[in-house]
Every structure is written in C-alpha cells, then in structure tokens.
Design an enzyme around this catalytic site. Structure first.
Site, short mmCIF file in Angstrom:
data_model
loop_
_atom_site.label_atom_id
_atom_site.label_comp_id
_atom_site.label_asym_id
_atom_site.label_seq_id
_atom_site.Cartn_x
_atom_site.Cartn_y
_atom_site.Cartn_z
N ARG A 83 39.92 42.80 35.63
CA ARG A 83 38.76 43.11 36.50
C ARG A 83 39.15 44.28 37.25
O ARG A 83 38.40 45.54 37.14
CB ARG A 83 38.04 42.09 37.25
CG ARG A 83 36.76 42.59 37.85
CD ARG A 83 36.00 41.52 38.53
NE ARG A 83 36.73 40.95 39.49
CZ ARG A 83 36.24 39.68 40.38
NH1 ARG A 83 35.26 39.11 39.84
NH2 ARG A 83 36.83 39.49 41.36
N LYS B 287 34.14 46.65 41.28
CA LYS B 287 34.47 46.14 42.44
C LYS B 287 35.25 47.16 43.39
O LYS B 287 36.56 47.42 43.62
CB LYS B 287 35.51 44.99 42.44
CG LYS B 287 35.38 43.78 43.31
CD LYS B 287 35.96 42.65 43.21
CE LYS B 287 36.42 42.00 44.23
NZ LYS B 287 35.35 41.68 45.43
N GLU C 279 22.94 38.63 43.76
CA GLU C 279 23.95 37.60 44.51
C GLU C 279 23.99 37.63 45.82
O GLU C 279 23.11 38.51 46.47
CB GLU C 279 25.33 38.40 43.86
CG GLU C 279 25.59 39.99 44.37
CD GLU C 279 26.78 40.41 43.73
OE1 GLU C 279 27.68 39.62 43.26
OE2 GLU C 279 27.00 41.57 43.84
#
Ligand code: PMP
Length: 286
Positions: A52, A151, A184
C-alpha cells in the site's frame, strides 16, 4: 530507554531524529505513511502495508528510492533495535528536502523514517463497553481531488472530522462522501451488521482499503457470516443491529451509539465480539 529511530539508513537516538524545515512533508504534507502493528514479536501484515505504501507513493509520483526487500529489512531492524514485541510502527516517506515553492521535483531524495514504539489508541475498557460516535459534517475527500486510497501525510480532512467528534465528547466521527454515503471513520473503516450480514462500504465510497478491514472480511467469511460491500446511508447506521470500526491502531472496536441513537442494546453485539476475538487470535497466530 530512548527510542532508536531509523532515518535514511541509519538508526539514531530519538533526540537526534530531526527533519529539515525545508522538508516538503512538513511544508506541504507531501508524503505517504503507514501504521503497522507488532504482535507477539512479528510485524503484522508487513507485505500488505508495504504494498500500500508503494502504491500511495506511485499515485503521488514519489520515488521511495529504496527496494521493497531493503525497506522490509529496515522495518524489522528498527523493531529489533527497540526490543519491541508488542507495539506500533510508523513508517513515513516524505518528498524530502526542497525549496519553499511547491515544485516537488526540487526535492532531491525522499526521506524515509521508521519509528517503532507503543500505542494505546483507546483505553482498554472501551473495547468492552464500545464507543459513541457522531456523524461528521466534514465530507471525505472527493476521489477526483485526492483519492482516499492514498495514505498521504495530509490528514487534515480526517483531522477536521476528529475535531467534530471531540467537540461532541466522543472519540470518533463517521465521515460521508460527496454522495451522502458512508465512507469511513476518521482513521478506521466502518462495518454494520444487519440481520446477520456484515456490510461495509466499497472502496469507491471513499473508504481506505484497510488491511484490518480485509482480514476481518476474510475471518467473517471463514466463520460463515455473510459479508457484502455496499453503499450505506446514515439511516443504515441508525437501524443497524451492530456497528464496529476496524483499523491497525484501533483493531476491532464496537460502536454503541451514533448521533444519540443507541445501537442494538447499547453494548458491542455478538458478531462484533466474535470477529474481535477471531481478529486477536489471527493477529497472534493462534
Ligand atoms: N481509514 C483511514 C483514513 C485510515 O487512516 C486507516 C488507518 N489508520 C484505516 C482506514 C484503517 O486501515 P488499516 O486497517 O490498514 O490500518
């Protein structure tokens, strides 16, 4: 004992672990990161976290400048140097030192930092009692501006939602996307249980494809609990039998109240508890 921080290939004392004021991570939030757990002496799901990280970096045209195998070794070396057998790793890659302008190509080398420490996101009791949450008015980043899959070091969107939670004296907030669907929580994924089925928003709704999320979905399937990815509304949360959040730092935590409405009977529900226990067993390899 002071921590040993891994910085660009060298382990230094925490008092020496400093970044330049010209680092674009500091100036612009220009960089990416991962939060990773260590359970029972093992770095948990390191390969998935690094995958990721490299994907986030690729999306923002950040060259990490280090091979995956070498970064894997660096993470393990940092954990060992700090004698961590239960803990949390923060792996940060910034664009590096540049000039005061935005131009990222003025930054010559990415800066890589690895911190291995302890974390206790919520007090232990909250895992037994569950947490209260509120709906944030701050919408999750539009995927056409910055994909929530990246991220990045710019967490202002999430921080604004967290402030809304704290202003309401609760620890977390639910974020919605530009279409009004659940995305989220400020740093966790959201799950709902309705009539025995586990429901969670798809990544396209603006939720990070959480590594804990993936594991919990797999564990639920193994336990023969149906799992469906689908768009959820605020109403779906209000009528849920159970709600829980997942994340590396939060692990699996029940939600017992949203916007003043009690969830289920006001305690973490049976499926939440089952999945929480299954997650801990899996994390510890037992
Ligand atoms: N969403 C956001 C915005 C996050 O920052 C995180 C990680 N803290 C998560 C979800 C959960 O992802 P993971 O399970 O991979 O930690």
């Amino acid at each position: 004992m002071p921590l040993k921080i891994w910085m660009n290939g060298v382990l230094v004392d925490e008092s020496q672990a400093k970044v330049s004021v010209f680092d674009h991570g500091l100036l612009y939030g220009d960089g990416v990161f991962e939060g990773i757990r260590v359970y029972a002496g093992r770095v948990f799901e390191l390969a998935a976290h690094l995958k990721r990280l490299y994907e986030s970096a690729r999306a923002i045209r950040l060259d990490i400048g280090m091979r995956l195998e070498d970064l894997t070794r660096a993470v393990e070396e940092t954990v060992a140097a700090n004698g961590i057998s239960e803990g949390y790793i923060r792996l940060i890659v910034t664009r590096g030192v540049g000039t005061l302008g935005l131009n990222p190509f003025n930054c010559r080398n990415a800066q890589i930092i690895i911190i291995a420490d302890q974390i206790q996101l919520y007090p232990k009791e909250l895992y037994e009692t569950g947490i209260k949450v509120v709906s944030a008015s701050t919408l999750r980043n539009h995927p056409m501006s910055l994909s929530p899959q990246v991220k990045s070091l710019n967490y202002l969107n999430n921080i604004l939602a967290k402030i809304e939670a704290l202003d309401n004296n609760v620890p977390e907030a639910i974020m919605y996307n530009h279409e009004g669907f659940v995305a989220e929580a400020s740093g966790d994924n959201v799950f709902v249980i309705r009539h025995g089925t586990v429901l969670t928003p798809p990544p396209q709704a603006g939720s990070l494809e959480g590594i804990t999320r993936d594991i919990v979905m797999t564990l639920a399937t193994k336990l023969q609990i149906p799992v469906v990815e689908e768009n959820l509304t605020r109403f779906d949360l209000y009528v849920a039998d159970e709600i829980f959040l997942t994340g590396t730092a939060a692990e699996v935590i029940g939600v017992v109240n949203i916007d003043g409405r009690m969830v289920g009977d006001g305690r973490p529900g049976p499926i939440t508890q089952k999945l929480r226990e299954a997650f801990y067993r899996y994390a510890r390899g037992s």
